[in-house]
Design a protein around this motif. Structure first.
Motif, PDB file in Angstrom:
ATOM      1  N   VAL A   1       0.726  -1.107   0.143  1.00 48.00           N
ATOM      2  CA  VAL A   1       0.088   0.051  -0.020  1.00 48.00           C
ATOM      3  C   VAL A   1       0.834   1.060  -0.070  1.00 48.00           C
ATOM      4  O   VAL A   1       0.462   2.148  -0.415  1.00 48.00           O
ATOM      5  N   GLU A   2       2.120   1.401   0.663  1.00 47.60           N
ATOM      6  CA  GLU A   2       2.941   2.454   0.812  1.00 47.60           C
ATOM      7  C   GLU A   2       3.316   2.775  -0.690  1.00 47.60           C
ATOM      8  O   GLU A   2       3.303   3.825  -1.147  1.00 47.60           O
ATOM      9  N   ALA A   3       3.463   1.757  -1.487  1.00 50.12           N
ATOM     10  CA  ALA A   3       4.029   2.055  -2.963  1.00 50.12           C
ATOM     11  C   ALA A   3       2.648   2.749  -3.840  1.00 50.12           C
ATOM     12  O   ALA A   3       2.836   4.007  -4.461  1.00 50.12           O
ATOM     13  N   TYR A   4       1.466   2.609  -3.416  1.00 51.41           N
ATOM     14  CA  TYR A   4       0.369   3.067  -3.900  1.00 51.41           C
ATOM     15  C   TYR A   4       0.305   4.584  -3.471  1.00 51.41           C
ATOM     16  O   TYR A   4      -0.072   5.651  -4.348  1.00 51.41           O
ATOM     17  N   ILE A   5       0.503   4.719  -2.088  1.00 54.89           N
ATOM     18  CA  ILE A   5       0.178   6.189  -1.562  1.00 54.89           C
ATOM     19  C   ILE A   5       1.334   7.155  -2.116  1.00 54.89           C
ATOM     20  O   ILE A   5       1.323   8.123  -2.857  1.00 54.89           O
ATOM     21  N   HIS A   6       2.606   6.513  -2.164  1.00 52.37           N
ATOM     22  CA  HIS A   6       3.638   7.293  -2.794  1.00 52.37           C
ATOM     23  C   HIS A   6       3.610   7.795  -4.344  1.00 52.37           C
ATOM     24  O   HIS A   6       3.678   8.628  -4.861  1.00 52.37           O
ATOM     25  N   ARG A   7       3.150   6.820  -5.164  1.00 48.72           N
ATOM     26  CA  ARG A   7       3.013   6.849  -6.655  1.00 48.72           C
ATOM     27  C   ARG A   7       2.020   7.841  -6.875  1.00 48.72           C
ATOM     28  O   ARG A   7       2.228   8.897  -7.427  1.00 48.72           O
ATOM     29  N   SER A   8       0.812   7.358  -6.324  1.00 48.17           N
ATOM     30  CA  SER A   8      -0.258   8.563  -6.666  1.00 48.17           C
ATOM     31  C   SER A   8      -0.047   9.914  -6.317  1.00 48.17           C
ATOM     32  O   SER A   8      -0.520  10.777  -6.535  1.00 48.17           O
ATOM     33  N   GLY A   9       1.174   9.969  -5.199  1.00 47.47           N
ATOM     34  CA  GLY A   9       1.399  11.159  -4.514  1.00 47.47           C
ATOM     35  C   GLY A   9       2.303  12.239  -5.532  1.00 47.47           C
ATOM     36  O   GLY A   9       2.555  13.119  -5.142  1.00 47.47           O
ATOM     37  N   ARG A  10       2.522  11.528  -6.759  1.00 42.70           N
ATOM     38  CA  ARG A  10       3.450  12.406  -7.422  1.00 42.70           C
ATOM     39  C   ARG A  10       2.606  13.309  -8.371  1.00 42.70           C
ATOM     40  O   ARG A  10       3.071  14.216  -8.895  1.00 42.70           O
ATOM     41  N   THR A  11       1.254  13.161  -8.261  1.00 38.57           N
ATOM     42  CA  THR A  11       0.499  14.357  -8.717  1.00 38.57           C
ATOM     43  C   THR A  11      -0.314  14.776  -7.350  1.00 38.57           C
ATOM     44  O   THR A  11      -0.164  14.606  -6.314  1.00 38.57           O
ATOM     45  N   GLY A  12      -1.085  15.967  -7.529  1.00 38.80           N
ATOM     46  CA  GLY A  12      -1.863  16.624  -6.590  1.00 38.80           C
ATOM     47  C   GLY A  12      -1.010  17.296  -5.401  1.00 38.80           C
ATOM     48  O   GLY A  12      -1.161  17.069  -4.211  1.00 38.80           O
TER      49      GLY A  12
END
Ligand SMILES: Nc1ncnc2c1ncn2[C@@H]1O[C@H](COP(=O)(O)OP(=O)(O)OP(=O)(O)O)[C@@H](O)[C@H]1O
Length: 531
Positions: A396-407
């Motif tokens: 889940v950490e990967a999901y959080i950090h990857r999606s956090g490259r936007t917004g």
């Protein structure tokens, strides 16, 4: 060292003392939000070294996080303002005084909330005007006062650039030490003496072992994205480096991340002082990922990915940058070869090339980056509007950090996660663990894509010079007189052709496969199966 190019680098509200305790693409319009940080407890203005002022008059006095309310020197304020920063973000406002007053700290805030400046600013002030001013060495050949460890080379470069920009105003020098780059310039800089070293654990360890880097004068050590260093196999290196500091009472240790899994908590127990402070702006909130990102999930068979991704980009990137994440280096290279105008970034690409790729993406030479987790953490690139993840990541950490490259920094963005329809449980797992509530969409239909391409073509026509008219008028007149169609219909066809359409195909809503049609069957009465 663990840093050879082959070792793939895929690899926060309470303050307490630890000792105490397819929607239509048109709907997805980009809306830039007010970047100003919202009220968090601000500090009392203070004066320091005669250089600091806290008049509060030049800022908006109503904003408790205005720069004027913090012990930030004028020079640094000017630098911040030159970047459009007039107030601190909450993580920065909450931790500033804690760091400047000498505390060890664990800081946590969601992606894109400004954690980097949360340590850069108080460290600089502490060295130049604060508690470490008296003992900081300034002579030739001095050992560094600050060591920052980060998991990837790209991130090390980015944080190095921030320290250079803001630290440069005080004459502080910074060295970036990461693997895959020549030792000589890094060793030369260290021999001459630097104030701040920013690096990745493998190279930093090498430099320590080669006795080129000496930590005896260290005032600060910072671990950014510590959990990713664990994922990449840097655990031993990080612990060894931290263990090299002999007198820990003289060093402040700061640990920042958007996610704090178990090892990071253990690390903070072992290496941070017992009276360390914790500022956690995520805490037990269910939603751990960025709240300024729209999280979408889209069913897509592996075979359809390369067909559908360009269409997702057309519909959701609004002409901005896109980062596509794949699970493996091979699939990053393969996908990038199938998506026109994109470039790949992963750990098997030579370091010099990686730097060219990141620089090209930052400067807008190309707008689509296909990357492994090497780009998942910390990268702060302007105008990344869209993140596409080719499948639900393992953790889940990967999901959080990857999606956090936007917004980031108060802007909005879109993150689309593709999944194989039969592995839908992957989506449920990410939803459960991250607190994200996915909006389920289906593949953009060719008509949606054609429509957005048509809008672009119609805008592009305005830029065509009138000089073309005499050359093309005769054909246009012949076309009109020989056709039974209206001028508008013919123009519609011309627009379609201009953006590459001669036909509109159908696409399955369930698997995104082209030329497949989804049938929705309903019966008027219940059907009973023999079972
Ligand atoms: N006070 C501020 N006002 C306006 N912009 C800011 C402020 N602080 C930081 N920024 C900008 O916000 C962006 C995100 O900051 P940063 O990269 O430090 O986020 P982060 O919390 O470390 O994210 P991640 O967890 O993804 O690494 C950067 O472009 C930075 O320049």
């Amino acid at each position: 060292t663990k840093e050879p190019a082959s070792s793939d680098e895929e690899g926060r509200s309470s303050t307490s003392s630890e000792s105490d305790r397819a929607p239509a693409a048109k709907k997805a319009k980009k809306d830039k939000k007010d970047k100003k940080a919202k009220a968090e407890p601000a500090e009392e203005p203070a004066n320091d070294d005669g250089e600091l002022t806290a008049s509060g008059e030049e800022e908006e006095p109503a904003d408790p996080n205005a720069l004027a309310n913090f012990r930030i020197s004028e020079k640094l304020k000017d630098k911040l303002k030159s970047k459009g920063i007039n107030a601190l973000f909450p993580i920065q406002a909450t931790t500033f005084a804690l760091v400047l007053d000498g505390n060890d700290l664990v800081g946590r805030a969601r992606t894109g909330q400004g954690k980097t400046l949360a340590f850069v600013l108080p460290i600089l002030e502490s060295l130049v005007n604060g508690p470490h001013k008296a003992t900081r060495r300034t002579d030739y050949g001095r050992p560094p006062s600050v060591l920052v460890l980060l998991p990837t080379r790209e991130l090390a470069n980015q944080v190095h650039a921030d320290f250079e920009f803001y630290g440069g105003t005080f004459g502080l020098s910074t060295c970036c030490a990461y693997g895959g780059s020549p030792y000589r310039p890094q060793e030369n800089a260290l021999r001459q003496g630097v104030d701040i070293v920013v690096g990745t654990p493998g190279r930093v360890k090498d430099l320590i072992e080669k006795q080129k880097l000496n930590l005896r004068c260290l005032k600060f050590r910072v671990l950014d994205e510590a959990d990713e260093m664990l994922n990449m196999g840097f655990k031993d290196d990080v612990e060894l480096i931290l263990g090299k500091v002999e007198d820990v009472t003289k060093v402040q240790t700061l640990l920042f991340s958007a996610t704090l899994p178990e090892w990071v908590k253990k690390l903070s127990m072992s290496f941070l002082k017992a009276d360390r402070k914790t500022v956690d702006l995520v805490g037990n909130e269910k939603m751990k990922a960025s709240a300024s990102v729209k999280h979408l999930a889209l069913p897509c068979n592996k075979a359809a990915r390369s067909q559908i991704i360009p269409d997702i980009i057309k519909c959701y990137s609004h002409g901005g940058r896109t980062i596509i994440f794949t699970e493996t280096k091979e699939s990053a290279s393969e996908l990038s070869s199938l998506i026109p105008g994109s470039r790949a970034l992963h750990g098997d690409i030579a370091q010099a090339q990686r730097e060219v790729v990141i620089a090209g993406f930052r400067s807008g030479k190309f707008l689509v980056l296909v990357a492994t987790n090497v780009a998942a953490r910390g990268l702060d690139i302007n105008d990344v509007q869209l993140i596409i993840q080719c499948e639900p990541p393992r953790d889940v950490e990967a999901y959080i950090h990857r999606s956090g490259r936007t917004g980031r920094a108060g802007n909005t963005g879109i993150a689309v996660m593709l999944f194989e329809p039969r592995y839908k449980f992957g989506v449920t797992r990410i939803e459960r663990e991250s607190g994200v509530k996915f909006e389920h969409i289906s593949a953009p239909q060719p008509t949606d894509v054609a429509q957005s391409a048509g809008n672009e073509a119609a805008e592009a026509i305005a830029s065509v010079s009138d000089s073309v008219i005499p050359v093309f008028r005769q054909q246009a007149e012949e076309l009109l007189s020989n056709s039974s169609m209206s001028a508008v219909d013919l123009l519609a066809k011309a627009l379609a052709k201009a953006v590459g359409y001669t036909d509109i195909k159908k696409r399955s809503l369930l698997s995104s496969m082209e030329n497949h049609t989804t049938l929705h069957l309903q019966t008027g009465r219940p059907l009973y199966t023999p079972s």
